[in-house]
Design an enzyme around this catalytic site. Sequence first.
Site, PDB file in Angstrom:
ATOM      1  CG  HIS A  67      -1.724   1.192   1.443  1.00  0.00           C
ATOM      2  ND1 HIS A  67      -1.369   2.143   2.381  1.00  0.00           N
ATOM      3  CD2 HIS A  67      -2.841   1.661   0.849  1.00  0.00           C
ATOM      4  CE1 HIS A  67      -2.249   3.120   2.354  1.00  0.00           C
ATOM      5  NE2 HIS A  67      -3.157   2.856   1.439  1.00  0.00           N
ATOM      6  CD  GLU A  70      -2.528   2.592  -3.554  1.00  0.00           C
ATOM      7  OE1 GLU A  70      -2.876   1.601  -2.881  1.00  0.00           O
ATOM      8  OE2 GLU A  70      -3.086   3.695  -3.465  1.00  0.00           O
ATOM      9  CG  HIS A  71      -0.211   6.239  -0.539  1.00  0.00           C
ATOM     10  ND1 HIS A  71      -0.656   7.400   0.053  1.00  0.00           N
ATOM     11  CD2 HIS A  71      -1.226   5.357  -0.452  1.00  0.00           C
ATOM     12  CE1 HIS A  71      -1.879   7.209   0.484  1.00  0.00           C
ATOM     13  NE2 HIS A  71      -2.260   5.985   0.198  1.00  0.00           N
ATOM     14  CD  GLU A 143      -5.140   5.331   3.106  1.00  0.00           C
ATOM     15  OE1 GLU A 143      -4.061   5.828   2.725  1.00  0.00           O
ATOM     16  OE2 GLU A 143      -5.760   4.481   2.455  1.00  0.00           O
TER      17      GLU A 143
END
Lengths: 425, 424
Positions: A67, A70-71, A143
Site C-alpha cells: 500500500h 502504491e502511494h 489514513e
Amino acid sequence: MKIIESLKIKEKAYIEKLENGMTIIIVPKKNTKKKYIIWGTHFGSIDNRFIMPQTGEEVFIPDGVAHFLEHKMFEQPNGTNSLDTLMALGIDANAYTTNDHTAYLFECTDNFYEGLDELMDYVQHPYFTDENVEKEKGIIGQEINMYDDDPSWQLYMNALDCLYKENPIKIDIAGSIESISKITPDVLYKCYNTFYNPSNMTMVICGDFEPEQILQEIKNRLLPKENQGEIKRIYPPKENEKNKSEKVSKMEVSTPMFMIGYKDTQNNKENIIQKHIAIEILLNMIIGKSSNLYQQLYENGTLLSQPDLDYEFTDQYAHILISGFSKDPKLVKQKIDETIQKMQENGLDDEHFNRIKKKIYGDYVVEYNSVADISRMFLADSMKGINSFDYIEEFETVSKEYAEAVLKDIFKEENEAISIIEPNE
Amino acid sequence: MNYQKEEIKQGITLHNLHTENFKTNLYAVFLTIPLQRETTTLNALIGAVLRRGTQNLQTQEQISKQLEGMYGASFNCGIEKTGDNHVLKFYLETLSDEFLPEPENLTEKCISIILDIAFNPLTVNGTFKPEYVEGEKKNLKQIIESKIDNKAKYAYDRCIEEMFKNKPYGLYKFGYVEDLEKITPETLYKQYQQLIANCKIDIFCSGRINSKELSEQIKQNSNIKKLQERKPQYIVNNEKTEQKEDIEVNTVEESMQVTQGKLVIGLDIKDTQENSRYVASVYSAILGGGANSKLFQNVREKQSLAYTAGSSYLKPKSSIFIRCGIEIQNYKKALDTIKEQLEDMKNGKFSEEDLENAKKLIIASIDSITEEQDTEITYYYGQELSDRFVTVEDYKKYISEVTSKQVTELANKIQINTIYFLKD
C-alpha cells in the site's frame, strides 16, 4: 491475440501474453464515451515474505509495504505528482491495494493517450528518497487513523482474526503506524524490482477501442525488461482450524454490527467457478430477500435490511462472509445455523433454487454495464487465474445436487465464527 | 436527441431516455413535495411502508420472489432532499429483453410492479396494514439513530443542520425520533393520500424501450388512471431563488469518540445572477475539486494536515461545502490554511492552468452523465426542479466560457456561514 467471447451477453475479450510475460486484456465497447484502463501487479498485503528472482535473496517486509508503495509511485523526480498531472487532463485517476494485488487506473472521456503516456511512465519509473518516504508516513498515518474509526473495517478485521490463527490476510492493508515507520527506500525498491516486473503484471483496457491498435500503443510505451519468471512467495502453512468462535468489540455505533464467517478449508482451484456460483445461490437461499429466514427476522425487527453476502478467495485463503446490522446478532447466527441445518437435512427446494439461479445470472450480466466494473472484474479474476466470462458460460452447469454438496462441505459449525461490534455503553 | 418528455396528465410527466449502451433498463418514479418539519418523518416512513406490500403482491416476500424470477430485477426505494423538496424515489432495474437467456417481455411487468408499489399499497380497513407500520417505525428509528455511524457524513449533515437552522433544507431527510412515536396507521395513510393527490410525479424510463409502447402502457395502467390531475406544489430552487443574508460566522464544535477530526465549512454564495451556477461550479473545482485543487495541494500535499480535503458545490442551495479529515491538534492550522485559500481566490491568486484544470474536471463529469442510467435520470430530474432546460452539450459550452475574472468576482461574493468541527 486470443479472442474469447460470450454470445449470451454479446461481448468479446482479446488477450495477449507478451514476451516479457505481461498479460494484456482488451474488452472493446462500442458507443461508450468512457475509457478505462487498469494496470495491476500481483502484489498485495499478504505478500510479506518472498525470494527475489534476480538475487535469490529472501526478503521479509514490514506490514503495509504494498500500500505504501502504491502511494509513492505517483511521485516524480521533478517534483510533480502523476495523480495531479492526470487530474489536470480531466482524467479521473486512482490506485488501490487489496490483499492480493495493487492496481493503477484511470477513467476518462478525452485525452486517453496523454493519460496512457503518464500512467505507463510513472508505473515504470519509481522514485523513492529518504525525504519523500518520511513525508508519506504522515499521510498514511492519517489514513490508518481513519480506518481505526471505521466500524465496518474493524468488524471485518475481527472476523478474519476469528477465522485464521496465522495467515497474512489478517494484516491490515495499510499496516500500522509502527510497521510503516520501518519502511525505507531500500525496502520499496526491492519490492518494486520484484513485483513490478512485467511477468507479474496484467493490464485491462475497456472502451471504444480497436484491439490491434491499442495493443500496439501499449507495446510502444513499455520499457524493455527481461521476463524474470515466477516469484517464490513464502506463506505460513494453511491451517484447517479456525482461531476462535467469537470476537466482540465496542465502538461508537448506534446498532450492533455482525459478520458471520465460514472458513472454506477445501480451498483449491478445482471447479472454483461452479463453487463460487453455488455459494452465491446458497447464500441467497439461506438469507436472501425472498428467504423465509430474512422475512422472519425483518418482520420481528431483528434485521434492518438484507445482510451483505460475500465469498472471498485466493490460493491462500477462502471464506464466506454474511454481515449486517442487528440489535441481536447472536439470534441472527442461531437462526442462520438452524436454517442451514434444515437445508442440509431436507435438501434444496427446486423452485427456490431455480429462481435464485435466475437472479444470480442477472447479477452477473449487470456487471457488464460499465467499463469500470468490467475492467476491475477482469483484473481481479485474472489475478486468480479466472476468465470472467466463465461465470456467464458455466452458470447453466451448476446443478441443485452440486449446490447441496457444497452446502454440506463448507457450511459447518467447526468452520464458523462471528465478529460483533457493539455500541459503547 | 435521446430524451423525450410527455405530460400524461397535469402534474404527471413521463420521461423516456433511449439508450443502447447498457445491458439493463432502468425505471424510476419520483414523488416530489415541499420539505416541512411536520411531514418529514411521515414521508420517510411512507416510502418504507410502501415497499412492504401492494394489493397484488401483499408481502415483501412475494415482491422479492417476483423480482428474482425476473432475472434478479432490483427494486430500491429511498428518500432524498433535493433543494427544498422531499422526494420519494422508487427504482426498478432489469436486464434488457435482448440479454435474457429465454425471450420474455419484462418492460410491461416492470411498469406494472413499480407503479403498483408507489400507488396501490396494501390496505386493511381503509388504512395501511398496522404490522407494516409498526415494523417500519422501529426500523426508521434505527436508521435515524445510525446518523452517528459514519463520522464524515455525520459532520456534513450537522454542518447543514446548523447552516439552515429553522429552514426546510436544514431538516434531516429521515425525520425525527420524537415524531415517530405519535404516528398511527391512520395518520400515516392520511398523509399518503395528501401526498399522492398533490405531489409532482415524474416517471423515468431508460434503456432499450419503445417510446410509443411505453407511453401507451403507462396511460392504460390502472394505477395511473386512478390519479387525479394536479397543480403540483413543489419548490423551484436555482441561483435566482436563493437569497442570502449577511450573518456572523457560526462556529460549532462537538465531541465524539474519533481519532480523526472532521472539519466542515459551509459557504454562502451571494450571487443571484442568472447562470452564476456555471461560475460557481468552476470556483468550487479550483478551490477543492480534485488532486490539483488549492485545498488538496495546500492542506494535504504541502502540509500533510489532512488525508481528505476538498469542496463540493450544492447547486440548488447556492452553497459550497469544504470537507477535511484532519488530525485533531491541527485544527487551527488547517482552518488558517483553508481561509488563506479563500482569500487567494478573492485576490485572483490562481493560474490560467488552475482554471483550465477545473473546467476539464467538470467537463469530464458532464461527459459521464450519459454513461450511467441513474446519473442521466438525476440530471433531467434536476432540470425539472430548477425549472431550467440545458442540454448536456450546452452545459459543457457554458462551463468552457467561464473566465478567471468571473471567478474572482464571484469569490468576492462568497462568505463563510458555518464552521463545524467534530473532535474527540
